[in-house]
Every structure is written in C-alpha cells, then in structure tokens.
Design a protein around this motif. Structure first.
Motif, PDB file in Angstrom:
ATOM      1  N   GLU A  47      12.952 -15.468  68.784  1.00 28.01           N
ATOM      2  CA  GLU A  47      12.297 -15.695  67.503  1.00 28.01           C
ATOM      3  C   GLU A  47      13.266 -15.579  66.337  1.00 28.01           C
ATOM      4  OE1 GLU A  47       8.604 -13.616  66.369  1.00 28.01           O
ATOM      5  OE2 GLU A  47       8.347 -13.384  68.540  1.00 28.01           O
ATOM      6  N   ILE A  48      12.949 -16.325  65.298  1.00 28.98           N
ATOM      7  CA  ILE A  48      13.709 -16.193  64.055  1.00 28.98           C
ATOM      8  C   ILE A  48      13.411 -14.820  63.449  1.00 28.98           C
ATOM      9  CG2 ILE A  48      13.857 -17.085  61.683  1.00 28.98           C
ATOM     10  CD1 ILE A  48      13.575 -19.874  62.892  1.00 28.98           C
ATOM     11  N   ASN A  49      14.463 -14.225  62.879  1.00 30.63           N
ATOM     12  CA  ASN A  49      14.370 -12.899  62.256  1.00 30.63           C
ATOM     13  C   ASN A  49      14.158 -11.755  63.254  1.00 30.63           C
ATOM     14  OD1 ASN A  49      14.859 -13.970  59.768  1.00 30.63           O
ATOM     15  ND2 ASN A  49      12.689 -14.114  59.202  1.00 30.63           N
ATOM     16  N   ARG A  50      14.259 -12.055  64.539  1.00 28.86           N
ATOM     17  CA  ARG A  50      14.173 -10.997  65.550  1.00 28.86           C
ATOM     18  C   ARG A  50      15.543 -10.718  66.148  1.00 28.86           C
ATOM     19  NH1 ARG A  50      10.281  -7.481  66.576  1.00 28.86           N
ATOM     20  NH2 ARG A  50      10.663  -7.632  68.814  1.00 28.86           N
ATOM     21  N   GLY A  51      16.589 -11.142  65.455  1.00 32.35           N
ATOM     22  CA  GLY A  51      17.946 -11.070  66.009  1.00 32.35           C
ATOM     23  C   GLY A  51      18.360  -9.677  66.435  1.00 32.35           C
ATOM     24  N   PHE A  52      18.087  -8.683  65.583  1.00 33.19           N
ATOM     25  CA  PHE A  52      18.539  -7.330  65.931  1.00 33.19           C
ATOM     26  C   PHE A  52      17.865  -6.821  67.196  1.00 33.19           C
ATOM     27  CE2 PHE A  52      19.898  -7.219  61.448  1.00 33.19           C
ATOM     28  CZ  PHE A  52      21.204  -6.815  61.664  1.00 33.19           C
ATOM     29  N   TYR A  53      16.586  -7.170  67.359  1.00 27.97           N
ATOM     30  CA  TYR A  53      15.880  -6.712  68.548  1.00 27.97           C
ATOM     31  C   TYR A  53      16.411  -7.420  69.787  1.00 27.97           C
ATOM     32  CZ  TYR A  53      13.119  -4.870  64.798  1.00 27.97           C
ATOM     33  OH  TYR A  53      12.744  -4.202  63.674  1.00 27.97           O
ATOM     34  N   LEU A  59      26.068  -2.608  62.055  1.00 28.64           N
ATOM     35  CA  LEU A  59      25.728  -4.034  62.121  1.00 28.64           C
ATOM     36  C   LEU A  59      24.708  -4.438  61.054  1.00 28.64           C
ATOM     37  CD1 LEU A  59      25.319  -5.561  65.667  1.00 28.64           C
ATOM     38  CD2 LEU A  59      26.971  -6.057  63.864  1.00 28.64           C
ATOM     39  N   GLY A  60      23.893  -3.460  60.653  1.00 26.23           N
ATOM     40  CA  GLY A  60      22.847  -3.750  59.672  1.00 26.23           C
ATOM     41  C   GLY A  60      23.383  -4.337  58.373  1.00 26.23           C
ATOM     42  N   SER A  61      24.681  -4.108  58.127  1.00 28.45           N
ATOM     43  CA  SER A  61      25.249  -4.577  56.856  1.00 28.45           C
ATOM     44  C   SER A  61      25.795  -5.992  56.913  1.00 28.45           C
ATOM     45  CB  SER A  61      26.388  -3.651  56.428  1.00 28.45           C
ATOM     46  OG  SER A  61      25.921  -2.349  56.267  1.00 28.45           O
ATOM     47  N   LEU A  62      25.431  -6.754  57.913  1.00 27.66           N
ATOM     48  CA  LEU A  62      26.139  -8.040  58.022  1.00 27.66           C
ATOM     49  C   LEU A  62      25.779  -9.006  56.893  1.00 27.66           C
ATOM     50  CD1 LEU A  62      24.097 -10.273  59.487  1.00 27.66           C
ATOM     51  CD2 LEU A  62      24.832  -9.091  61.526  1.00 27.66           C
ATOM     52  N   LYS A  63      26.717  -9.867  56.588  1.00 30.49           N
ATOM     53  CA  LYS A  63      26.600 -10.722  55.402  1.00 30.49           C
ATOM     54  C   LYS A  63      26.527 -12.209  55.749  1.00 30.49           C
ATOM     55  CE  LYS A  63      27.939  -7.657  51.908  1.00 30.49           C
ATOM     56  NZ  LYS A  63      27.088  -6.685  52.663  1.00 30.49           N
ATOM     57  N   THR A  64      26.928 -12.596  56.934  1.00 26.50           N
ATOM     58  CA  THR A  64      26.902 -14.013  57.286  1.00 26.50           C
ATOM     59  C   THR A  64      25.466 -14.540  57.198  1.00 26.50           C
ATOM     60  OG1 THR A  64      28.821 -13.805  58.713  1.00 26.50           O
ATOM     61  CG2 THR A  64      27.365 -15.682  59.140  1.00 26.50           C
ATOM     62  N   ARG A  65      25.297 -15.655  56.463  1.00 25.99           N
ATOM     63  CA  ARG A  65      23.969 -16.191  56.207  1.00 25.99           C
ATOM     64  C   ARG A  65      23.744 -17.480  56.986  1.00 25.99           C
ATOM     65  NH1 ARG A  65      21.530 -15.715  51.009  1.00 25.99           N
ATOM     66  NH2 ARG A  65      20.098 -17.160  52.023  1.00 25.99           N
ATOM     67  N   ALA A  66      22.535 -17.654  57.501  1.00 27.04           N
ATOM     68  CA  ALA A  66      22.154 -18.946  58.080  1.00 27.04           C
ATOM     69  C   ALA A  66      20.899 -19.388  57.341  1.00 27.04           C
ATOM     70  CB  ALA A  66      21.869 -18.803  59.574  1.00 27.04           C
ATOM     71  N   GLY A 102      15.097  -6.568  60.033  1.00 25.67           N
ATOM     72  CA  GLY A 102      14.153  -7.641  60.318  1.00 25.67           C
ATOM     73  C   GLY A 102      14.627  -8.950  59.750  1.00 25.67           C
ATOM     74  N   SER A 103      15.911  -9.114  59.662  1.00 21.39           N
ATOM     75  CA  SER A 103      16.416 -10.171  58.808  1.00 21.39           C
ATOM     76  C   SER A 103      17.402 -11.113  59.480  1.00 21.39           C
ATOM     77  CB  SER A 103      17.117  -9.527  57.622  1.00 21.39           C
ATOM     78  OG  SER A 103      18.160  -8.710  58.103  1.00 21.39           O
ATOM     79  N   ALA A 104      17.673 -10.900  60.761  1.00 17.73           N
ATOM     80  CA  ALA A 104      18.744 -11.690  61.370  1.00 17.73           C
ATOM     81  C   ALA A 104      18.240 -12.466  62.573  1.00 17.73           C
ATOM     82  CB  ALA A 104      19.895 -10.794  61.768  1.00 17.73           C
ATOM     83  N   ASP A 120      16.973 -13.932  56.725  1.00 20.06           N
ATOM     84  CA  ASP A 120      16.001 -13.557  55.684  1.00 20.06           C
ATOM     85  C   ASP A 120      16.557 -12.414  54.854  1.00 20.06           C
ATOM     86  OD1 ASP A 120      13.979 -12.872  54.053  1.00 20.06           O
ATOM     87  OD2 ASP A 120      12.542 -12.347  55.633  1.00 20.06           O
ATOM     88  N   PRO A 121      17.314 -12.758  53.824  1.00 16.25           N
ATOM     89  CA  PRO A 121      18.000 -11.730  53.037  1.00 16.25           C
ATOM     90  C   PRO A 121      17.007 -10.816  52.325  1.00 16.25           C
ATOM     91  CG  PRO A 121      18.680 -13.953  52.382  1.00 16.25           C
ATOM     92  CD  PRO A 121      17.520 -14.109  53.283  1.00 16.25           C
TER      93      PRO A 121
END
Lengths: 399, 377, 399, 377
Positions: free
Chosen positions: C237-243, C145-152, C191-193, C184-185
C-alpha cells in the motif's frame, strides 16, 4: 614533570608506615578483612573493633595525620598529598582509619563553617575525637539525592528533624551524623536542603543495623523522630545544603583505600610464586602471568589518578572529572581483581576464612568477591559517574 | 531441527518451577544454606515422590526413563529457585556413573534406592593442588587380602557429610599412560577411616574435605573395571559440567527476572530506572548472555541424550555459562544498587552461586583449554 | 528438541557445498576478500566480479536455491532452514551470492505485493535475473529512518522521485533500487512513506561511487532527479512503506554470511597449527589456545541463534528480539575475531595481500580488521539494537 | 610531585601542534601514506629547522639538549595529527642507540647530521617468525679479513627504503647465555648485498623486508662493544615502546576530539547523538582510557628522562596504550557510523595506526609478559 615524592614526603611516608606496622596488633590481618574499594569490610565500621579504632584514631590524630590536608591555620599540614600518603599506607595495612569526619566534615567546615563552628569542631575532628557518619541517602533517594524526604523544620533556635536515612555506614560506631535534610520544601529540588551536625545520642534517633552480604554489620537504617538539632549545628548557609555537599566532593573522591590495591596485588604475586597446581608453580602459567600483569597495569593507572588528584588539590586545580574517573575505574577494577583472583585460585578461592585450605590471607579472595560489588554502586553508581564525566567533563549535551 | 521443549518437558518444567517456588522460599533456602546438613529431609522425600530422583534412570531400576535433557530442564529450575539438597551429588555424580559403569548387581542394589530417594551418594575426585585431569588422580588404593586400602585426601566433595556412599576415584597402578590405572570404588561413607569435614565455602554449598585414612574397601565394590576408571570419571565430568551449567542458566534467568521487575518499579530522577538507556543496555547484555548460554547448554544436553560424545559441546557450554552467569549477577547487583548488597536481599545468593558454579567441574579457563584440545589444538 | 538437520537437509547441504566447490574458480580465494559480518568486502558488490556474480546467481537461481524460503506456490521450497543452509555454505566459500532481492524484495512482495507484481517479479528474482540495492538510508537518515527526505510525488500514473540516498551497497552492479520514499509529507513520521521498485537505468538516476576504507567501491551515493516510476512498481500500500520495511526485517536479519565465521575459525586453527614463533608452534601457547577457544565458543553461540531463527521462521514463530541479538552479537563478534587474529598473528597480521610474508589466506586478517568495524554500524547500530531488545523484547519503559 | 608540563614543554607542544596541523593536512597525509617514499623532503627540512631532530641530543653534537620527555611531547603531537616521516626511525631507533653506545668518533660523525636532518637511520632487528627477545636475534655476522659479513633476513624495518644507514642487530657468537653474543653494526644502506623491499602494511607505514646477502661491514662500524649489543637493543626497545605509546595516545586524543565534535553536531531522532546516554558512556570510556594511558606514558618517559631503569613502566605504558588506542578507534567508528567507513574520512587512518602501533615493539600480550617478569614472576 616529576612523578616522585619529595624527600620530605618520602621520610613522612616511611614514618607513617613504620608507625602502623608497630602499632597494629600482630593478628590484625587475621582478625580483619578488607577489599580495595569495597564498602562492606572496613574494620572501623564494625562494633567489634570500635574501641580499638577509636583509640587508634586518637593516636593518629595526635600526630596530625588526620588533618594533613587542612590549612595550617586549622592545625593541618596544607598537603593533600600527605593526606593521600597516610590514607594509602593505612589502607595497605587495613588500619582502622579515616572517614567522613576528616575527609568530608572537616574540609566542608573549613570552607563554609562559621568561625565558632570551626573553633568547636575542627580540633575535635583532627584529634580523632569526633567521628561522623554520612546522612545523605534515603530509601528513595540513592543515586537521586534531589528526591530526599527527611525534613528539618525550624522551631525557635532548633531544627526538628523527621525522616529516614539509609546505609548510614558506621552510624552505630561513630559519634555524629553529617546530615542533609530538606529545610525548604517549597524550593526547587536543589535549593531546598541544609547540612547539619546531629549528635547520635539525641533523643528520637533510632539506629537499626543492616547486615551486608558478608554478614557484617556496617550499614544502618536510621530513623529520625522529632530529633532536635541546635541551630548552631547548621553547616554553612541554610538551604545551601546541596552546594555544600558538592564542595566536599573533591575530598571525598580520594577515600578509596588506595593501598589495598597494592596489597592485594602483592598477595596475589606471593601466592602464585608459592603455589603449585598440577605440579607446576602457578607463576609459570602464561595465562596467570598475563592476568596478573593486566591487573598490575590497571592498578598503576588508578594510582596515577590518585596522586594526580591529591597533587591537583594542593595546587587548587582539582578536576571533578578526573576524580570521577578515579572512582569509576577504581571500583570497577576492584571487581575485576576479585574475579581474577578467583580465576587464579580456582576451587580454593571459594573457601572462607578459617579453613585450613584457604589460601591468600585466609579467605581474602572470597571476601573480595562479595565486597567488590559494593564499590560500583556506592557513593554514586558507575552509571551516574559516566553521565557526569560525559556531560560536565566532556561537554556533551544533556538528554 | 526442533528447538522447542516437548509438551512433557514443558509440564516437567512448570511442575518443578511451581513446586520449588512454593516449597523453597528464599528464607528456607538461606536457612538451609547456613545449616550443617544443608537440606530438608522432608522436602527430599517430596522430591522423590515427584519422581525427580528417578527421572533419568531406566524403568528396570525403578526409574521413569527420562532423558538427560529432561534432567537438565529440571536442574535449570533448581538453579532458578535455588534448591539446597544433595540431588546433584546423588543423581549426577553418584547415579549416572553407576548407571554407566556398574555391574548389574550393583545397579540393582543401588539405582532403585537412589530413584526412591533412599540413598545419598557423591563422588570424591579432586585432590589438594590438583586439577581435573587423569594425572590429577594420585590418591592410591593398594590391594591387601582381597580388599583395597585407600589412603589420601580428597577435597571439595559435595554432600559427603550426609552421604551414604562415596564414589572414590583412586590410582590402583602406575601406568605410563596416566589415563590408565585409575579405579572407581564405591565406599560406604561410614567406613572406618573415612573422616569428613565440612568446608565453609562462598556459596555454603556443602563441600567437604574427605580424608581416607586406610579405608578398607572390598574389591566387589569396584565400579566398572579395575584400572579403567578414567572414562567413567571423564564422562561423569562431562555430564556434571552440563548439568551444573543448566542450574547456572536457571540462576541467571532468576536474576534478570528479579532485576527487570525492580527496574520497572524503582524510580530515580523521576523515572523508572529501567527507562535509562544505560540500564536498558545492561539488560540487553544480560539477556543475550543468558539465551546464548542456554542454547549451548541445551545442545550439549541433547547430544548427551542422543548418546553422542559431547566433550566439545559440554566444554563450550560450561565455559560460556561460567562467564555469563558471573556477568549477569554483577550487572544484577549494579541494577539493584545498595539494597542488593544486604543480607536480607536474595541477590547475593545468586552472586555466590555464579562463582561457585564457575569453579565447579572446571572453570572458564579450564573449559576453554578443553575446547582447544577438542578443536585439535 | 533436535539440534541436527534432517536427513534431507544433510543431503541438500552436501549438494550445495559440492556444487559451490566445483563451480567457483580455483583462484577465487586469492581474488576475493570476505570477513564475517563485514559490509566492505562482498565480491558480488564489486564491479570486477559483476559479470561472474550475475552468471553464478542465475545458475543458483536455476536450482531454486535463491528462493528456498519462499512458499511452494511461488516456486520456493517453503524452508528458511534450507535458505539458511545455502547462505551458510555460500558465505563459507565467499561465493558471490545473496542479496536484497532474495532476502528482502522477494519475501516482501510475497507478503504485500499485488498478484500482477508477484507474477512479474518473483520469477525474475528467483532466477537471479533481477538484483536489487537497498534505497533506505540518506545522509541525515541513518539510524533514524523516520527522517528521510527523498520525495515521490504522484503525477498521473507515475511517481516522480527526487532526493538522495546514501550507502546504496551495490547500486552500481545491481538492476533495481528497492526504494523507500516519502509520499505524504503531511503525515506523521511513520505513515508517510512508500516502497517502490525503481529501474537503475531510469533517466535522472545518478550513481556515484563511495570508496570504503578497504579501498573497495561497494557503496554509492545515489541522486534522484525527477525520476519517473510507474505506479505499478509500488510495493504494497501507498504510505505503508515503514510497515512494509519492518515486515522484511525477519528475513534481512539472517543475512550475515554465517559461514564466514566458521571459515575464519578454521583458518586460524590451521594457521596456529602450522606456524612457529620463537621456535614453538603457536598452537602450544596457552594464551593462543585460550583465545581461539573463546572465539570458537562465541561462534557456536551465534550459530545457535542462526539456526534457531531460521527454524522459527519456518514455524511462523519469528522472534525479532532474538534476531536482533543475532545481529548484535554477530557483528560485535566479528570485531573481536579480527582483534584476536591480529593478536595471534602479531606483526604478520598487518601485511596486506600479495606480500610473500602475509599468512592466513594472504592478508585476510588485515582486511578483517578494517572490514569488521562496518558490522556494528550497518543495518542498525549496536546501540539501536540494544534499545530495541530492551524495549520491545524485555518490555522496559521508553525514555 | 608535579604533573604539569613546563612552560617550555607547553610551548613545544603548541608549536608542534600548529605546525603539523598546518603543514600536514589529512589529504597530504593520505598522499604520503600511499606514496612509495612515504615522506616529504621539503617538510622534513622544515622539521629539522624547527630543531625537532636535534631536540633530544646534547649540545655538543649540535643538539638542543632536550629531555626524552620533551621528545615524547613532540611525538604525541605527531600521533595526534599523523606525520608520515622517518622521524621515529631516525631519532629513536637510530639516534638514541648511537648516543647511548657509539664511540665518540661515531657520535661526532653521525649525531650532528641526524640533528640537522641530513641523515635517515633505522634499526633492523626483527627476523622471520621470531620475537623481540635476545634469543630471537639469529642472523649471523661472521668475521672475514677484518670485516664482518652479514647474511640473513630482517623484517619490519621501518623506512629502510629511504635510509642512509641501518643499525643491524646480529649474532656474532653463540653463547649459552643468549643475551651475549649480539652485536650492533652500522651498515650503509647502499652497501652491496643490501636488498630492501617495501612491505604493504595495514597502516602504509613503510616497513621493509631487508635481505642482507653477504654484506661486508668494517669492524669499525660496530656500535658499542662486540658481543654486548643486547643491552643497547633492550634499552632502545624500551624507549621505542614509550615513544610509540606517546604517538598512540596522541592519535587516540585526535579520535575523541573528532568524535566529540561530530556527536554534538550530528542529529538523529531529533537530538544530537551525543545526548544519548549510550553514546555518552562510550565517550567516558574513551576519555578515561586516554587519560589513564597518558599518565603511564608520561611516567615512563619521565623515568627514562631521569636516567632510571624503566623496564616496568615502559611495558605497562605500551600494554595499556595498545589496548586503549584500539578501543578508542573502535568506539570512534561506532560514533561516526557509516561516514567513518569511507576512504574519504580520516577515522580509518587512526584505526589503522592503532593496530600498527600495538603490533610495533611488542603488542599487549608481549608487554604484559614483560610486566610479569618485571614483577618477579
């Protein structure tokens, strides 16, 4: 395609079989143990049978059966198929046969040995007068041979060896060590070792027994303390030891005691045909039939690898990958057969030899259940075999 | 639902674990296994003092009123450490059927002595080339002058060579319903005509051939009712299967614990072998096998503790553990490599016991057949 | 220890079971398919059943059965055991029940959502009025999942989403996407989704069907082209998506349609009791008995993981490792059961539904053989599960 | 010994491989599988022109005198690429028994037309709820005015819906020895009373229910001798098992080839998935499964080519391949992950065929039972 032996091979096979049947003492089956692809119960590795094994070896050697695979110029028959036939028949009868000398040392000397080394060693090996143990593994270099620590330091026209080898199967009943030792500690891992022959009687060698889980002394811990090895005992080039070890791989792979698989299947079949359980012959139980058929099929599969590999060697088409599959399947099958035998024999399977209630060649299944686990860990674990097949055979990328 | 041990059970588990680890080092285990008697009388006394033999019996017989589940927790630890002793025979094969079926006089006579560790009892059931069904009981006892005379051979009788009493299941009448006509006798092991020979087994677990050569037993020594012994045997087998399964799960846990430590420390190819994915997957398979099996064992033990019928649960547990423990020790050996193939190492003790355990009280295929029957097939 | 339900739970279970039996149309079994732990045949994911499923969901929701596990303050019963009971009974009957909304979205909102988000979304989810599909996987981010590319990308009080999601199970029959997108690319992988809720009807969303190997449209490829998502739809939170994704893992793990295992076993048992082969009832074949017992035992094992996990969640003692074992075993068992069913049914197993010769609920085995393979690859492959258990659960060193 | 294909065989293999890859792209395969007829007449003609239908028949019947082993090599390629057509039915189930047992007149009439691709023939054997043993043949043919009248239902008859002739195994007398009394009839598929219904199967492999509703067949249409049809069926089944196994090995090879390419290209966690040890070990297991199975198939085929009895070899091969192909496609799916679960992908074609192949002509358990019998159990 032709899956059959030639007429000549058939005659040869019969000759070997008849010889062994006559030669072995009538109580041989009762005195010895053997499980297909197991490392723990080879009669030739036990002190008790050492004298007999040595005599037997020389007889076989005289017939040329220890060197069938070698080129004719070195006294061989140029037929690895014949070599495989001898091995199959011998292991069927649990004869005290075969070993490092004929499968590994001889062929390696033929490939990389000097002329004088060939002259000195090949006849002795072929005649069964020189037997070897394999001095590769060390306590911290099991699957990972590259980590070996035993050092051989050049000193005049000798090497001085210091270190410790482990397993040393049969070191106590053979004549020489087929030693791999580090000769250039500065080189990178695989350019640093050398193969050499070391007489077990050299001062400084201390062979200490390791009892295996069957209670048999077949392994040894061997310590080398300033052991002097004449330079002429070096096999092949100095610092080419790892490559020379790989050369012998093809010959080594076939040492699995193939005939023992056939034997154990026959014994199981005999047993279920003769034994009643709850008033019904075991052979009439559909589950038992299914299990035995399943084993028989897998045995047929490894036989197919066996003969193909022997044939391919004669054609100069040896496939390391297929030989690795043979080793992998054979040793794992050995465990499966032991489990199946126990499932079929039930409570009787656990009896050890000597019990009046022990069926199937007097406690064989119980021996097999212990011995079988050695196959998938010895001579390259199943995990390492699977890696090799995937990476070298199927071209998958390394980690 | 509650899947946790009670505080008392946790304490029992810890006490047992520590006691066994301290008192039964593997050197002693190996020595005992190779000895004729097979156990240490001194440690036997200490175990009695800890109340282990009394654990599962009611207070009125000097027991401490524990549940079958408590017993199973103790046995799991005995399997973990390995504890060669006639505990299993005496408590599960001897004590439990007596508690279940004996008359008050017999119970008063025997149970307190069992609870005190003063008696060793076992059960003689299996016969040559026969199984564990009612039809397999064929050795006969014939009445004679107010006594019964037993003649025949029983095999795989645990600890008979050191037992004071042997519970012996025999046929006293030929009924068309083979579940009828079986009677359980309490036989003094030293009775004339009882010949006991130790069998040399894979796990050195002290199983005997017992020949009953016209052994006279007073009819007062019938346990339960004449001719109605099968239910006693059947329920004893059910409990024995669960109790043995508990030992086996304990053993499997010991194997994975040993192998885990080793694989974190052993370095090959410049990394701990436990960092190889293939080795990691072996461990996952072992661990999952163990916890899955343990769940079934506890469930069966709980069911028995609650007094319910546990034919299905017991058969499921024993079948599952029989497979799992074998798989675990074989993978354990795979992880230990050559060192585990030496006598000096401890692995082989567990490898032997995994098979001995599977064979005892009905192996995988036997138990699956039981499961099928319980499922109405 | 206590392996039984409480009296209250027993009553509850009976109530749920009776309700479903009455509620489902009589021809439901014939119209729908279902295989334990399969992802390919869930009625609620098929267009054909969308209206019915939505109505059914709302009825269930009204009873509070979609949110049993939630805290009472959010309208739940505070009992994951009850939630598991509902799920088990529903899946036994193949009811069009359950999904991302109740197992993942609801619990995650409860844990990390803002008060206003809770107020807005929890009632809708609990009432079965808001259904979700899971927008995690992408063509190049499956196991990884860490490789995801969809951007918001933040733009005023909106996010603008661009990218492509794959699988999107049920995207075409649900209301909202539970989207994980990179916000946050520049940050390191995890820490980016950010998690956010996206209405399926938002302009720029293009849902394209993927037909699975059963010929059923349950998956979708979903394209996001400048899709505007209001900031208040961000979950946690924003950028806490993976957690936040990991938080829901415990709830997610139990979605396996446990009751379908019980059901398929019952069907197999019924079949072998009724069917003759070569003049003998199949149930009297020792091999068949052995195979069915073996399956029954394994089903009992995963049931034990199931109830333990539900119970542990109620105790606040959730074990990720044990839940992973549940997923691993359950999905692999599903394949084994399908194979066994085929072995027992023989030639008849291959018939598809509608054939007069198709046994076992009209072609079920054949459906199962196809559907079963989806389990060990969906929602974390078996290989990934085994890694997680070994490394996080058993503390083995990372590669 | 010689384990290599001859130059001719290698050429046959290559030609077949290339022809099939070119002419049967997977889109066409899928289309044909979903079509009613199930094959392309045009391609059928091309295959005939290549001599494939003639391959195994003697020159005197316009064949090209190839061996059974040659046929197996061709079939392996048909399994590799998948080649929906009535080839298997016509040549193996129709042609071979005719070659083996028909009289000269029948052979002259039928074989050249088979060899030219002008006829489609199949075999009707299996009956509802019955197996593949002699006792399973229960549909009867009764004599009536120099004809026989067949009445009963046959199932899983491949390609019957497009066949010109159906070989039908029926019982013409009730002997106590069930292997006697079976007769093979050559039935015109368009005969009155023959009702053929296509079954919808997992692999869409065109198996039919065929109801024989008082179908009249002249006694001249007996193949072989009346009442002695079982050996014809038995040997046909033997050959069919080996021939099907060859297709299955080919299919398994296709799966590993596809999966290997994919695993070298597909990147997850910043590395090709083929670099993970767990994936590598899957591949080793798949590959070893395939080569081991292929060896058995070739051996059985060689034995049949040599004219020897191959009951054991054929059963071993089919049992082994039945397991292996299933394992290989399941692991193949594991490697492809989600993408392999889509209809668009090709994996599922093989997954379906692995099971259909196992089921046909006796599945693993059936073949193991055969092996046990052959081993004297």
């Amino acid at each position: 395609m032709d899956f059959d032996f030639t007429e000549e091979e058939k005659v040869f096979r019969k000759e070997v079989d008849e010889f062994v049947r006559e030669e072995l003492p009538p109580d041989w089956d009762v005195k010895t143990s053997y499980w297909p692809a197991g490392y723990g119960t080879l009669a030739q590795m036990e002190t008790e049978f050492a004298d007999y094994a040595s005599e037997f070896h020389r007889k076989i050697g005289k017939k040329g059966w220890l060197s069938c695979g070698w080129p004719k110029e070195y006294g061989g028959m140029n037929s690895w198929v014949k070599n495989a036939i001898v091995d199959e028949v011998m292991s069927y009868h649990r004869a005290p046969y075969g070993g490092v000398a004929t499968w590994i040392s001889g062929p390696t000397i033929i490939e990389v040995g000097s002329e004088s080394m060939k002259k000195e060693w090949l006849p002795k090996i072929a005649n069964g007068e020189a037997t070897f143990w394999l001095g590769y593994s060390e306590p911290n270099a099991g699957s990972d041979l590259g980590s070996l620590k035993t050092r051989a330091v050049k000193n005049g026209d000798e090497f001085i060896v210091n270190g410790q080898k482990t397993w040393g199967t049969g070191a106590h009943v053979t004549d020489y060590c087929w030693l791999l030792a580090k000769t250039d500690p500065s080189a990178r891992k695989h350019g640093s070792a050398t193969l050499m022959i070391v007489d077990n009687k050299t001062p400084g060698i201390d062979i200490r027994p390791i009892e295996n889980i069957l209670g048999i002394h077949s392994f040894n811990e061997v310590f080398f303390d300033d052991v002097r090895v004449p330079e002429e005992n070096v096999v092949g080039e100095i610092n080419r030891g790892f490559y020379n070890v790989m050369l012998a791989l093809q010959y080594e792979r076939l040492i699995m005691g193939m005939g023992a698989f056939r034997r154990v299947l026959e014994e199981l079949i005999r047993y279920v045909k003769e034994t009643e359980y709850n008033g019904q012959l075991l052979k009439d139980d559909p589950l038992v039939r299914n299990k035995i058929a399943s084993i028989a099929i897998e045995i047929e599969v490894i036989y197919s690898f066996y003969w193909r590999t022997a044939w391919a060697m004669d054609q100069g088409k040896f496939s390391e990958t297929e030989a690795s599959v043979f080793k992998l399947f054979g040793t794992e099958l050995s465990v499966k057969i032991a489990c199946t035998a126990m499932e079929i024999l039930g409570l009787y399977g656990q009896l050890e030899r000597g019990s009046k209630w022990a069926p199937l060649l007097d406690g064989w299944a119980s021996i097999g259940y212990l011995d079988a686990i050695s196959g998938p860990i010895g001579a390259g674990t199943s995990e390492v075999q699977r890696d090799i097949i995937a990476i070298r055979g199927l071209g998958l990328p390394r980690d | 639902m509650n899947f946790e041990l009670s505080e008392e059970q946790k304490m029992l588990k810890k006490t047992a674990h520590d006691f066994l680890a301290k008192k039964y080092p593997k050197d002693l285990v190996k020595k005992l296994e190779e000895s004729h008697k097979g156990y240490s009388q001194e440690l036997w006394k200490e175990m009695a003092e800890l109340g282990w033999m009394a654990l599962v019996f009611p207070e009125e017989y000097d027991g401490i009123d524990g549940s079958f589940l408590d017993l199973v927790i103790l046995l799991e630890e005995m399997g973990y450490n390995i504890c060669p002793s006639p505990f299993f025979s005496t408590v599960i094969l001897g004590g439990l059927p007596i508690l279940m079926a004996a008359n008050e006089e017999q119970k008063k006579e025997l149970l307190p002595r069992i609870a005190m560790g003063e008696l060793i009892i076992t059960l003689a059931l299996t016969e040559p080339n026969n199984g564990l069904e009612a039809k397999s009981v064929q050795v006969k006892a014939t009445p004679s002058n107010g006594e019964y005379v037993i003649k025949g051979t029983k095999l795989f009788v645990s600890d008979a060579h050191v037992a004071d009493y042997i519970l012996c299941a025999v046929r006293t009448e030929d009924a068309s319903d083979l579940e009828r006509g079986i009677t359980v006798f309490l036989v003094q092991a030293k009775s004339p005509g009882v010949q006991c020979t130790l069998l040399k087994t894979l796990a050195r677990d002290k199983q005997c051939e017992v020949i009953f050569d016209d052994v006279h037993v007073p009819k007062e020594n019938i346990v339960g009712t004449k001719g109605q012994g099968w239910p006693i045997i059947k329920h004893t087998l059910e409990k024995a299967a669960v109790a043995r399964s508990a030992q086996m799960v304990g053993g499997a846990q010991a194997v994975i614990d040993m192998a885990l430590s080793y694989s974190k420390a052993r370095v090959q190819f410049d990394r701990p072998i436990g960092s190889f994915q293939a080795v990691q997957h072996h461990f996952t398979n072992m661990w999952a096998d163990i916890i899955g099996s343990r769940n079934l064992v506890y469930k069966a033990a709980w069911k028995i503790s609650e007094g319910g019928l546990a034919g299905l649960e017991s058969a499921m547990a024993k079948a599952r553990v029989g497979e799992a423990y074998r798989r675990v020790t074989i993978l354990g050996h795979q992880i230990f490599g050559g060192i585990g193939f030496t006598k000096e190492h401890d692995m082989h003790l567990y490898h032997r016991l995994s098979m001995a355990g599977d064979l005892s009280f009905g192996n995988v295929d036997f138990q699956r057949e039981m499961v099928a029957t319980e499922l109405g097939l």
